[in-house]
Scaffold this motif. Structure first.
Motif, PDB file in Angstrom:
ATOM      1  N   LYS A  61       0.823  -1.207   0.000  1.00  9.95           N
ATOM      2  CA  LYS A  61       0.000   0.000   0.000  1.00  9.95           C
ATOM      3  C   LYS A  61       0.853   1.251   0.000  1.00  9.95           C
ATOM      4  N   ILE A  62       1.867   1.231   0.835  1.00  6.04           N
ATOM      5  CA  ILE A  62       2.756   2.389   0.923  1.00  6.04           C
ATOM      6  C   ILE A  62       3.410   2.651  -0.430  1.00  6.04           C
ATOM      7  N   LEU A  63       3.959   1.599  -1.005  1.00  4.46           N
ATOM      8  CA  LEU A  63       4.625   1.770  -2.293  1.00  4.46           C
ATOM      9  C   LEU A  63       3.625   2.170  -3.375  1.00  4.46           C
ATOM     10  N   TYR A  65       0.973   4.137  -2.866  1.00  5.52           N
ATOM     11  CA  TYR A  65       0.690   5.563  -2.720  1.00  5.52           C
ATOM     12  C   TYR A  65       1.913   6.400  -3.039  1.00  5.52           C
ATOM     13  N   LEU A  66       3.071   5.765  -2.979  1.00  2.00           N
ATOM     14  CA  LEU A  66       4.294   6.461  -3.372  1.00  2.00           C
ATOM     15  C   LEU A  66       4.448   6.458  -4.884  1.00  2.00           C
ATOM     16  N   VAL A  68       5.013   3.750  -6.729  1.00  2.00           N
ATOM     17  CA  VAL A  68       5.994   2.760  -7.178  1.00  2.00           C
ATOM     18  C   VAL A  68       5.295   1.506  -7.684  1.00  2.00           C
ATOM     19  N   MET A  87       3.154  10.804  -6.770  1.00  2.00           N
ATOM     20  CA  MET A  87       4.450  11.224  -6.264  1.00  2.00           C
ATOM     21  C   MET A  87       4.395  12.593  -5.641  1.00  2.00           C
ATOM     22  N   ASP A  89       2.002  13.890  -3.884  1.00  2.00           N
ATOM     23  CA  ASP A  89       1.250  14.001  -2.641  1.00  2.00           C
ATOM     24  C   ASP A  89       2.113  14.320  -1.428  1.00  2.00           C
ATOM     25  N   PRO A  90       3.222  13.641  -1.280  1.00  2.00           N
ATOM     26  CA  PRO A  90       4.016  13.920  -0.092  1.00  2.00           C
ATOM     27  C   PRO A  90       4.333  15.393   0.065  1.00  2.00           C
TER      28      PRO A  90
END
Lengths: 242, 242
Positions: A61-63, A65-66, A68, A87, A89-90
């Motif tokens: 999930k993290i990757l 939203y990143l 990747v 990308m 978003d952060p």
DNA sequence: ATTCATCATAAGTCGGACATAGGACACAGG
DNA sequence: CCTGTGTCCTATGTCCGACTTATGATGAAT
């Protein structure tokens, strides 16, 4: 402050989720996983690594939203190719959290827009310039349409800058430019709106026309002069309450 | 390619995890959640929203890796204050995936560094300039120290640019500058290393000295000239294989 | 060949369980 | 007093197993 003896190494072990992320990103670095590749199904990955599926899921999930990875239901999870919108978003979140970033944001916008225009001046082609001039026309038309022309003008204004951003032909810079433009959307709207209602719409058009002219002549020093003197001046002057 | 009728809106509903993220970030936008605040415990949040804890966890994890939240075991999860280093990761992943981003990155670096220097020229104070000049000395010393001076020089070089970045007094721009510098670390090292070994260390020093001089005189047009003519030139010329 | 129903797959979601780190607190010992 | 220790509680970290659902693939019916 007591100094810890040197033989005591800090051994906080990384979390399971983090190690999954590392495994996957390492594989990408080694080119064992290339863009477009499918990674093993979650249960299988969990079994191979000897951990629970939920942990694998969190890592994926993290990757995702990143930007990747990309998960498709019933198909699997794949390594993304190229840049994804997420990308950015952060950075957006970073901005949200930063309190008095108004001036910083406007400065950042000046930075990015200027840089992007420098790229554009070197790389655009004729068709793109025609499009840009068309957008300039739209702006003028919006301005001349009298009442409630603010929204139409602002839309054209944004399209104008998006176009320049594209003309720079640098996806990275383009992306960042868009992010910054998005973040400054509200503020810029206020500024533009105030100027138009205050009868200063002509100045706005003027600045954009000069800009377009400098681009057309591929005249870098003229561009820099415009940017420095007039273009961002108004925005930086008419800032809202601190 | 069949064109879908326009009256059919694409109504793929957002995932549970996404909606949790939205709930949290909306709260941040409304200032209901401010940096440093503690969000409700996972089970409680799950109950309030009527969803499973695992979904809440995934959302929190994502925001954690995005640098928005911070979880402390046995204490709870908090909204981060300011920027966190993890903002870098997404871009790094993006770079990993993007093959021919070398030129784009270098262009981006030129963009950010130039913008940052413009900020610095307006905002630095004397003490900062003294520090900068000290770093310039370090660079020269490293260069004169003969053999294997590359690493020392490169360290000083990076410190030099970090210092300028700080002098701009814009945390946002500083952050982005650092990110881009980090991403271009390896490439820049190659360039600098090649130049020094090729006996062109003097040119490097020259460029940095001129830069420092322009900053000291707060001479913007000189700065722009330097940047345009020499400073990034070498980097853009001596790029590795496509 | 096209259309449709069926099935297998793998992610999405759920709920419950236990492990564990860290802070708070009270208490014993100096 | 205050320092350090042991206990308890809280909330995250991890795990497990089950069900739901979207989607592509397969094969049958038209």
């Amino acid at each position: 402050m007591k100094q810890a003896p040197s033989y005591l190494k800090n051994l906080k072990q990384e979390s399971v989720v983090q190690s999954v992320i590392n495994v996957l990103t390492d594989a990408m670095r080694n080119k064992e996983l290339k863009p477009g590749d499918k990674i093993p199904p979650e249960p299988e990955l969990a079994a191979s690594l000897g951990i629970a599926r939920s942990s694998v899921r969190e890592a994926i999930k993290i990757l995702t939203y990143l930007g990747v990875l990309e998960s498709k239901r019933s198909e699997g999870t794949f390594v993304c190719s190229g840049f994804k919108e997420s990308m950015i978003d952060p950075m957006v979140y970073g901005i949200i959290l930063n309190q008095d970033s108004f001036e910083n944001l406007m400065e950042l916008r000046e930075m990015t827009e200027t840089g992007i225009m420098r790229l554009a001046i070197l790389k655009y082609d004729k068709a793109e310039m025609r499009t840009l001039e068309g957008l300039l026309e739209d702006m003028r038309a919006a301005l001349d349409s009298g009442e409630e022309s603010v929204d139409a003008f602002f839309r054209a204004d944004n399209a104008f800058h998006d176009q320049i951003s594209q003309m720079g032909k640098n996806p990275l810079a383009d992306k960042i430019g868009r992010v910054v433009r998005t973040l400054t959307y509200a503020m810029r709207y206020e500024t533009v709106s105030a100027m138009i209602r205050g009868g200063r719409g002509g100045e706005l058009m003027d600045a954009h026309e000069k800009l377009c002219g400098a681009l057309k002549n591929r005249d870098l020093s003229q561009l820099e002069k415009i940017v420095r003197d007039s273009y961002f001046g108004e925005a930086l002057q008419s800032k809202p309450e601190k």
